[in-house]
Design an enzyme around this catalytic site. Structure first.
Site, PDB file in Angstrom:
ATOM      1  N   ASP A 103       0.975  -1.227  -0.058  1.00 48.50           N
ATOM      2  CA  ASP A 103       0.124   0.101  -0.100  1.00 48.50           C
ATOM      3  C   ASP A 103       1.045   1.290   0.222  1.00 48.50           C
ATOM      4  O   ASP A 103       1.750   1.515   0.877  1.00 48.50           O
ATOM      5  CB  ASP A 103      -0.921  -0.102   1.188  1.00 48.50           C
ATOM      6  CG  ASP A 103      -2.387   0.376   1.104  1.00 48.50           C
ATOM      7  OD1 ASP A 103      -2.511   1.001   0.328  1.00 48.50           O
ATOM      8  OD2 ASP A 103      -3.306  -0.538   1.381  1.00 48.50           O
ATOM      9  N   ASP A 209      -2.941   4.448  -2.273  1.00 46.27           N
ATOM     10  CA  ASP A 209      -4.003   5.172  -1.388  1.00 46.27           C
ATOM     11  C   ASP A 209      -4.146   6.560  -1.823  1.00 46.27           C
ATOM     12  O   ASP A 209      -3.388   7.509  -2.014  1.00 46.27           O
ATOM     13  CB  ASP A 209      -3.635   4.741   0.079  1.00 46.27           C
ATOM     14  CG  ASP A 209      -4.566   5.281   1.025  1.00 46.27           C
ATOM     15  OD1 ASP A 209      -5.686   4.716   1.160  1.00 46.27           O
ATOM     16  OD2 ASP A 209      -4.326   6.410   1.702  1.00 46.27           O
ATOM     17  N   GLU A 267      -6.315   4.172  -6.135  1.00 47.04           N
ATOM     18  CA  GLU A 267      -7.991   4.385  -5.438  1.00 47.04           C
ATOM     19  C   GLU A 267      -8.132   5.762  -5.824  1.00 47.04           C
ATOM     20  O   GLU A 267      -7.771   6.797  -5.459  1.00 47.04           O
ATOM     21  CB  GLU A 267      -7.692   4.278  -4.008  1.00 47.04           C
ATOM     22  CG  GLU A 267      -9.013   4.557  -3.333  1.00 47.04           C
ATOM     23  CD  GLU A 267      -8.739   4.796  -1.760  1.00 47.04           C
ATOM     24  OE1 GLU A 267      -9.636   4.318  -0.881  1.00 47.04           O
ATOM     25  OE2 GLU A 267      -7.769   5.122  -1.236  1.00 47.04           O
ATOM     26  N   HIS A 342     -10.784  -3.451   2.729  1.00 49.27           N
ATOM     27  CA  HIS A 342     -10.454  -3.030   4.151  1.00 49.27           C
ATOM     28  C   HIS A 342     -11.602  -1.762   4.572  1.00 49.27           C
ATOM     29  O   HIS A 342     -11.333  -1.507   5.661  1.00 49.27           O
ATOM     30  CB  HIS A 342      -9.021  -2.865   4.675  1.00 49.27           C
ATOM     31  CG  HIS A 342      -8.394  -1.574   3.534  1.00 49.27           C
ATOM     32  ND1 HIS A 342      -8.433  -1.718   2.082  1.00 49.27           N
ATOM     33  CD2 HIS A 342      -8.146  -0.363   4.056  1.00 49.27           C
ATOM     34  CE1 HIS A 342      -7.965  -0.267   1.851  1.00 49.27           C
ATOM     35  NE2 HIS A 342      -7.715   0.430   2.755  1.00 49.27           N
ATOM     36  N   ASP A 343     -12.081  -0.988   3.467  1.00 46.94           N
ATOM     37  CA  ASP A 343     -12.588   0.205   3.988  1.00 46.94           C
ATOM     38  C   ASP A 343     -14.004  -0.136   3.710  1.00 46.94           C
ATOM     39  O   ASP A 343     -15.133   0.804   3.696  1.00 46.94           O
ATOM     40  CB  ASP A 343     -12.501   1.180   3.045  1.00 46.94           C
ATOM     41  CG  ASP A 343     -11.048   1.980   3.384  1.00 46.94           C
ATOM     42  OD1 ASP A 343     -10.757   1.912   4.462  1.00 46.94           O
ATOM     43  OD2 ASP A 343     -10.573   2.601   2.411  1.00 46.94           O
TER      44      ASP A 343
END
Length: 561
Positions: A103, A209, A267, A342-343
């Site tokens: 990430d 990210d 993202e 994960h979000d």
């Protein structure tokens, strides 16, 4: 779907398995997952048939936002392990023909990063302009105000006052996550050096990210007032996909990624239209391999945001799938295909059914969707054996993630502090809170689900349904969700020309009046003569060219040559 001629690369044929380090496997009994724990599970990961692991942040961090607040880009968060542990992880994954993605969090740092400490030390320091610093504004009564009215993504103002230098700094997430100023060339080069540090160790790519927040409107103007009763407003018009965004991505690629054949997935928040997405992923743009637009994981967000109600309907996912599967080939782009991360809450509980009578069929139905679409699929650990959300008997106190807690407390304050008024918000948390995607992986039916030792205190709630729903229970069961995923992953490799590189043509939508997924459906008139069943989730019948689907039924038909 039919075969097409598409340029082949390793990252197009990859299936990515996302690991949230804190929740995957604890090796030392401290209640927190770690790198040695991940290493211990590499044989399991390899047995699935995935080709890459995406590791959520493991960098040194004070952990105010679960590692998305980085204090040192070149070190490992101590409780997770050491640099030597991480190198061993890379090497062991590579021995098993599994690549590793990290990430990449470079929109912001922690306020404990040495860059920010120097930046806030003085207005004259060379690193002052590595972040966004602005003078206060003053109202008619002489009261100090923020430089603009932007609302933080986690609530409250996006600006935070530094008394020592009498200026505000910008932090679009937590106050402890100051935004980097990407217009500063020295900062960009330092960031590229940090990327090379990991790529030189053998990392195979990055998920970037908050990628498109790196370019803001240079004037940082006030946001439009959409909610007159609130002081702070949504400023995404001015902080997402700003005027230099594509310049930064192209520079990043030519200076760093192209020298390593690195896989990149960005993202892409606040941006969901075809034209804008094409500018990031079209092959001739030379920017990113693929993006996450986020529309798949916010299909049930309400008009006022995540914790307002807008119930999911299959037509929503059909529309999004049709749009991107048909759009990306037009400009030689590539799809990322996912349902969980994960979000988000777990897709099984949000978009299908985790009821005991439907859970197996539902999980297999979603697996069929995910692994038969063109693009690169992403799985979240636990998805492969049907992990679900926390149940309705878990109250607000069970949710520890900063996003959900901040939202709940803000709405509670607006409603005068009456917990009895919060049932609607709790319902949405039970579907969508980030905690669900971060639950410890349920390895077996032992105390603490085999995630950590029985006498340890896990860092967050372990779903009590782990007694029945865990990887060990399904390992030797040919009819299990886990076996179904393995079967589909092998089929995807065996039929790569069709399932990876194939073209997509949507069928005409059927519109029965009050139909729902738990009702039986049939397609008759021998429409599918000359086809054979490639895979079924056990809730379908196929005979004489006709298909009958039971509750949450799915079937993949292959036309005979």
């Amino acid at each position: 779907m039919s075969s097409t001629k598409v340029g082949k690369t390793w990252w197009k044929e990859t299936v990515v398995y996302q690991i949230y380090p804190a929740s995957f496997k604890d090796s030392n009994g401290d209640g927190l997952g770690d790198i040695p724990g991940i290493i211990s599970k590499i044989p399991y990961i390899a047995s699935l048939g995935v080709n890459a692991v995406w590791l959520s942040p493991i960098y040194a961090s004070p952990q105010h936002d679960m590692g998305y607040d980085i204090s040192d880009y070149r070190d490992i968060h101590g409780p997770y392990g050491t640099l030597d542990d991480f190198q061993r992880l890379i090497d062991e994954l590579h021995k098993n023909q599994i690549k590793l993605l990290m990430d990449l969090v470079v929109n912001h740092t922690s306020d404990e990063h040495s860059w920010f400490k120097e930046s806030r030390s003085s207005k004259q320091t060379p690193k002052r302009n590595w972040y966004f610093w602005r003078d206060p504004k003053y109202d008619a009564d002489g009261n100090r105000q923020e430089p603009n009215n932007w609302r933080s993504i986690f609530g409250g103002s996006a600006w935070h006052y530094d008394e020592a230098t009498d200026q505000y700094y910008l932090a679009l997430f937590l106050p402890s996550q100051p935004d980097l100023n990407w217009s500063n060339a020295d900062m960009r080069q330092a960031t590229y050096d940090d990327m090379r540090f990991w790529l030189d160790r053998g990392v195979d790519g990055f998920r970037i990210d908050s990628m498109n927040l790196m370019s803001k409107h240079p004037d940082l103007p006030d946001a439009k007032v959409i909610r007159p009763k609130e002081k702070y407003q949504d400023g995404s018009e001015f902080f997402a996909s700003g005027p230099k965004m594509h310049d930064y991505i192209r520079e990043m690629r030519t200076e760093v990624f192209d020298h390593y054949d690195a896989m990149t997935v960005g993202e892409l928040g606040f941006t969901k239209d075809e034209q804008s997405v094409s500018e990031y992923v079209a092959k001739d743009r030379h920017e990113l391999n693929m993006v996450f637009t986020g529309d798949i994981v916010d299909m049930d967000f309400g008009p006022g945001g995540k914790y307002e109600r807008d119930d999911f309907h299959p037509r929503k996912i059909r529309h999004i799938t049709n749009m991107w599967q048909c759009a990306l080939p037009k400009f030689d782009g590539w799809n990322s295909v996912y349902l969980d991360n994960h979000d988000s809450g777990r897709s099984l509980s949000r978009y299908a059914s985790d009821k005991p009578e439907h859970r197996i069929a539902s999980a297999k139905m979603l697996a069929t969707y995910l692994l038969t679409l063109a693009g690169t699929p992403f799985l979240l650990a636990g998805q492969e054996f049907g992990m679900a959300n926390l149940g309705k008997d878990y109250g607000a106190e069970s949710y520890i993630d900063v996003e959900a807690k901040n939202a709940y407390n803000a709405i509670l304050e607006q409603r005068g502090g009456a917990e009895s008024s919060m049932g609607d918000v709790l319902r949405e948390m039970q579907l969508k809170a980030r905690d669900h995607g971060r639950l410890p992986v349920q390895w077996d039916d032992s105390p603490n689900a085999g995630f950590t030792t029985p006498d340890a205190k896990p860092w967050m709630t372990i779903n009590k349904d782990h007694v029945e729903w865990n990887a060990a229970n399904q390992q030797d069961d040919d009819d299990s969700v886990l076996s179904f995923y393995k079967h589909l992953l092998q089929l995807r490799k065996d039929h790569a020309g069709l399932l990876v590189y194939g073209s997509y043509t949507p069928l005409k939508e059927r519109r029965p009046g009050r139909w729902s997924s738990d009702q039986e459906q049939s397609i008759s008139a021998a429409k599918y003569d000359g086809y054979e069943v490639l895979v079924s989730n056990g809730q379908s019948e196929f005979a004489d060219g006709s298909v009958r689907l039971g509750a949450y039924g799915t079937v993949v038909l292959l036309k005979q040559q």
